[in-house]
Motif scaffolding. Structure first.
Motif, PDB file in Angstrom:
ATOM      1  N   ASP A 152       0.814  -1.221   0.000  1.00 48.10           N
ATOM      2  CA  ASP A 152       0.000   0.000   0.000  1.00 48.10           C
ATOM      3  C   ASP A 152       0.846   1.270   0.000  1.00 48.10           C
ATOM      4  N   TYR A 153       2.189   1.099  -0.021  1.00 47.61           N
ATOM      5  CA  TYR A 153       3.027   2.313  -0.081  1.00 47.61           C
ATOM      6  C   TYR A 153       2.933   2.943  -1.470  1.00 47.61           C
ATOM      7  N   ILE A 154       2.451   2.150  -2.457  1.00 43.34           N
ATOM      8  CA  ILE A 154       2.038   2.716  -3.747  1.00 43.34           C
ATOM      9  C   ILE A 154       0.508   2.603  -3.688  1.00 43.34           C
ATOM     10  N   MET A 181       4.137  -5.060 -13.297  1.00 43.49           N
ATOM     11  CA  MET A 181       5.313  -5.928 -13.152  1.00 43.49           C
ATOM     12  C   MET A 181       6.121  -5.608 -11.900  1.00 43.49           C
ATOM     13  N   GLN A 182       6.151  -4.311 -11.561  1.00 44.18           N
ATOM     14  CA  GLN A 182       6.993  -3.855 -10.450  1.00 44.18           C
ATOM     15  C   GLN A 182       8.403  -4.434 -10.588  1.00 44.18           C
ATOM     16  N   SER A 183       8.920  -5.056  -9.540  1.00 43.84           N
ATOM     17  CA  SER A 183      10.333  -5.436  -9.592  1.00 43.84           C
ATOM     18  C   SER A 183      10.630  -6.594 -10.540  1.00 43.84           C
ATOM     19  N   SER A 224      10.163  -6.391 -13.483  1.00 43.78           N
ATOM     20  CA  SER A 224      10.688  -5.685 -14.659  1.00 43.78           C
ATOM     21  C   SER A 224      12.217  -5.580 -14.627  1.00 43.78           C
ATOM     22  N   LYS A 225      12.782  -5.562 -13.408  1.00 45.41           N
ATOM     23  CA  LYS A 225      14.213  -5.292 -13.259  1.00 45.41           C
ATOM     24  C   LYS A 225      15.072  -6.322 -14.002  1.00 45.41           C
ATOM     25  N   VAL A 226      14.545  -7.554 -14.073  1.00 46.68           N
ATOM     26  CA  VAL A 226      15.266  -8.630 -14.754  1.00 46.68           C
ATOM     27  C   VAL A 226      15.490  -8.265 -16.224  1.00 46.68           C
ATOM     28  N   VAL A 228      17.737  -4.638  -6.445  1.00 43.70           N
ATOM     29  CA  VAL A 228      17.271  -3.706  -5.413  1.00 43.70           C
ATOM     30  C   VAL A 228      16.998  -2.370  -6.108  1.00 43.70           C
ATOM     31  N   ASN A 229      16.193  -1.509  -5.478  1.00 43.50           N
ATOM     32  CA  ASN A 229      15.819  -0.261  -6.164  1.00 43.50           C
ATOM     33  C   ASN A 229      17.023   0.560  -6.634  1.00 43.50           C
ATOM     34  N   PRO A 230      18.060   0.745  -5.776  1.00 43.02           N
ATOM     35  CA  PRO A 230      19.195   1.538  -6.262  1.00 43.02           C
ATOM     36  C   PRO A 230      19.811   0.923  -7.533  1.00 43.02           C
ATOM     37  N   SER A 242       0.073   6.854  -9.561  1.00 43.22           N
ATOM     38  CA  SER A 242       0.117   6.669  -8.114  1.00 43.22           C
ATOM     39  C   SER A 242       1.559   6.564  -7.615  1.00 43.22           C
ATOM     40  N   GLU A 243       2.390   5.805  -8.332  1.00 46.55           N
ATOM     41  CA  GLU A 243       3.786   5.657  -7.874  1.00 46.55           C
ATOM     42  C   GLU A 243       4.589   6.933  -8.142  1.00 46.55           C
ATOM     43  N   ALA A 244       4.322   7.574  -9.286  1.00 48.76           N
ATOM     44  CA  ALA A 244       5.071   8.805  -9.625  1.00 48.76           C
ATOM     45  C   ALA A 244       4.792   9.905  -8.601  1.00 48.76           C
ATOM     46  N   ARG A 294      11.256   8.444  -2.088  1.00 44.25           N
ATOM     47  CA  ARG A 294      12.399   7.648  -1.619  1.00 44.25           C
ATOM     48  C   ARG A 294      13.283   7.237  -2.817  1.00 44.25           C
ATOM     49  N   ASN A 295      12.658   6.780  -3.897  1.00 46.20           N
ATOM     50  CA  ASN A 295      13.446   6.394  -5.074  1.00 46.20           C
ATOM     51  C   ASN A 295      14.164   7.597  -5.687  1.00 46.20           C
ATOM     52  N   ARG A 296      13.525   8.764  -5.644  1.00 49.56           N
ATOM     53  CA  ARG A 296      14.198   9.972  -6.157  1.00 49.56           C
ATOM     54  C   ARG A 296      15.427  10.263  -5.304  1.00 49.56           C
ATOM     55  N   LYS A 339      12.199 -13.980  -9.593  1.00 50.07           N
ATOM     56  CA  LYS A 339      12.100 -12.555  -9.258  1.00 50.07           C
ATOM     57  C   LYS A 339      10.666 -12.232  -8.876  1.00 50.07           C
ATOM     58  N   THR A 340      10.554 -11.435  -7.823  1.00 51.41           N
ATOM     59  CA  THR A 340       9.237 -11.057  -7.332  1.00 51.41           C
ATOM     60  C   THR A 340       8.969  -9.574  -7.598  1.00 51.41           C
ATOM     61  N   GLY A 341       7.718  -9.190  -7.489  1.00 46.41           N
ATOM     62  CA  GLY A 341       7.353  -7.775  -7.591  1.00 46.41           C
ATOM     63  C   GLY A 341       6.251  -7.458  -6.595  1.00 46.41           C
ATOM     64  N   VAL A 342       6.216  -6.222  -6.094  1.00 46.51           N
ATOM     65  CA  VAL A 342       5.190  -5.880  -5.100  1.00 46.51           C
ATOM     66  C   VAL A 342       3.785  -5.807  -5.696  1.00 46.51           C
ATOM     67  N   GLY A 343       3.665  -5.949  -7.009  1.00 43.72           N
ATOM     68  CA  GLY A 343       2.348  -6.057  -7.644  1.00 43.72           C
ATOM     69  C   GLY A 343       1.745  -7.444  -7.421  1.00 43.72           C
ATOM     70  N   PHE A 378       8.603  -9.563   3.407  1.00 44.28           N
ATOM     71  CA  PHE A 378       9.722  -9.172   2.544  1.00 44.28           C
ATOM     72  C   PHE A 378       9.238  -8.479   1.260  1.00 44.28           C
ATOM     73  N   GLY A 379       7.899  -8.480   1.050  1.00 42.86           N
ATOM     74  CA  GLY A 379       7.358  -7.862  -0.164  1.00 42.86           C
ATOM     75  C   GLY A 379       7.170  -8.864  -1.293  1.00 42.86           C
ATOM     76  N   ASN A 380       7.074 -10.155  -0.949  1.00 42.59           N
ATOM     77  CA  ASN A 380       6.942 -11.202  -1.962  1.00 42.59           C
ATOM     78  C   ASN A 380       5.565 -11.874  -1.851  1.00 42.59           C
TER      79      ASN A 380
HETATM   80  O1  DON Z   1      10.300   1.035  -6.575  1.00 44.93           O
HETATM   81  C1  DON Z   1       9.440   0.399  -5.957  1.00 44.93           C
HETATM   82  O2  DON Z   1       9.371   0.447  -4.736  1.00 44.93           O
HETATM   83  C2  DON Z   1       8.479  -0.448  -6.751  1.00 44.93           C
HETATM   84  N1  DON Z   1       8.200   0.155  -8.008  1.00 44.93           N
HETATM   85  C3  DON Z   1       9.032  -1.823  -6.995  1.00 44.93           C
HETATM   86  C4  DON Z   1       9.395  -2.558  -5.732  1.00 44.93           C
HETATM   87  C5  DON Z   1       9.216  -4.022  -5.807  1.00 44.93           C
HETATM   88  O3  DON Z   1       8.483  -4.554  -6.596  1.00 44.93           O
HETATM   89  C6  DON Z   1       9.914  -4.821  -4.773  1.00 44.93           C
HETATM   90  N2  DON Z   1       9.667  -6.235  -4.980  1.00 44.93           N
HETATM   91  N3  DON Z   1       9.177  -7.104  -4.389  1.00 44.93           N
END
Ligand code: DON
Length: 344
Positions: free
Chosen positions: A60-62, A96-98, A100-102, A148-150, A192-194, A199-201, A291-295, A318-320
């Motif tokens: 819910d942080y997004i 896709m959230q994370s 996508s990173k792959v 990881v995000n960074p 919503s995320e933008a 934190r990502n900025r 790979k997992t994503g928070v979606g 852990f967000g999975n």
């Molecule tokens: O940057 C973020 O926080 C999200 N767009 C992606 C984080 C995410 O999916 C972590 N994975 N489990």
């Protein structure tokens, strides 16, 4: 059957179908692939077994992610010979959230070689949360790893681009090839995320300050946010993963998406960091690069054999995704899929 009463044409037909069955059995034996029937049976079993598990909570942080219906649950297997086996809510488009990173990591290696990732991002696990700032500060200033995000924002910055639009076009073009279909951004998730990605900025600026982000920080954060908001169905995510199972070639479209020599590098990072600070337990329990994503999506790869994608929005600490990992782990156990060897 009295063979004397069967004409040569019938005999030919019978012989050729027996031959076809034998060929397919031989092909399965060669790739170590279970039959489609076995996979379908087990996928249905896994789905039924974990469907009622309501533990975990949507991210819910997004804010838009909190609104995705929590009961959704899909499971798809795509084999390297192009079979697609699906159960449940496999046509719902989620972000896709994370995961996508792959695929951005793949794009950068394809453009600039694997050293670009190894040297400029690094490939070390952090043991910290996916958006940890402590992990950057504690390391050598590099972004730790592409998942990881960074590291993911740094990976976006390494895409060869002349403008933000060009950067985005390259990324979505790469994702489309992996999926074998045209994907697009889910606007509500992106917006919503933008609006909330401060934190990502911040992370992007910290990296830029130490010389470990290779393009303008806000442009990279925005393109990264967009890639996280790309909508995929469980089926599409499984096809994307199956490219990695199939040495870089999409088993459905037959198009090469990534040079085979880069695939093991991607799988290595999926193994050490695909579940963030839950990666050790996942390697222990399922033994698969994933790979997992928070979606709520998870994509797992069984090298040379298949990919398995799961989707269910509620997440563990852990967000999975809870149900997706339970189902994939169940399949890995039943089919003895661990890359580390048999536990039977
Ligand atoms: O940057 C973020 O926080 C999200 N767009 C992606 C984080 C995410 O999916 C972590 N994975 N489990």
């Amino acid at each position: 059957m009295n063979w004397r009463h069967v004409g040569p044409f019938r005999i030919g037909l019978v012989t050729s179908s027996v031959f076809a069955v034998l060929l397919s059995v031989a092909a399965q034996a060669q790739t170590g692939l279970p039959s489609g029937q076995t996979l379908e049976g087990l996928a249905k079993e896994a789905h039924a077994k974990f469907k009622e598990d309501n533990s975990g909570k949507n991210a819910d942080y997004i804010p838009a992610l909190a609104k995705v219906p929590s009961h959704l649950f899909g499971l798809t297997i795509v084999t390297v010979d192009g079979k697609v086996i699906s159960v449940g809510d496999v046509d719902y488009s989620f972000s896709m959230q994370s995961c996508s990173k792959v695929f951005t990591m793949c794009l950068v290696m394809q453009e600039s070689g694997d050293k670009a990732i190894y040297e400029k991002v690094s490939v070390e696990p952090t043991g910290e949360r996916f958006n940890s700032i402590v992990a950057i500060e504690e390391g050598d200033g590099r972004a730790d790893n592409p998942f990881v995000n960074p590291g993911a924002i740094a990976t976006v910055s390494l895409v060869k681009a002349t403008s933000a639009q060009d950067r985005w076009d390259k990324i979505i073009g790469c994702y489309n090839k992996f999926a074998g279909e045209k994907l697009s951004v889910l606007d509500d998730i992106y917006k919503s995320e933008a609006e909330t990605n401060f934190r990502n900025r911040g992370i992007a600026h910290i990296l830029y300050n130490s010389g470990h982000l290779y393009a303008e920080p806000l442009e990279c954060t925005d393109v990264y946010t967009k890639q996280c908001s790309v909508g995929v169905t469980c089926k599409q995510l499984a096809v994307m993963g199956s490219v990695l199972a199939n040495h870089g070639i999409n088993p459905v479209t037959k198009e090469r998406c990534l040079e085979a020599k880069y695939v093991p590098k991607v799988l290595a990072v999926m193994t050490i960091a695909g579940f963030y600070d839950g990666s050790g337990a996942w390697a222990w329990n399922a033994g698969l690069p994933a790979k997992t994503g928070v979606g709520g999506g998870i994509v797992a790869v069984v090298p040379g054999r298949m990919a398995i994608a799961g989707f269910a929005p509620p997440l563990d600490k852990f967000g999975n995704s809870v149900r997706a990992q339970e189902a994939i782990r169940y399949l890995a156990e039943q089919l003895d899929l661990s890359i580390f060897g048999s536990s039977k």
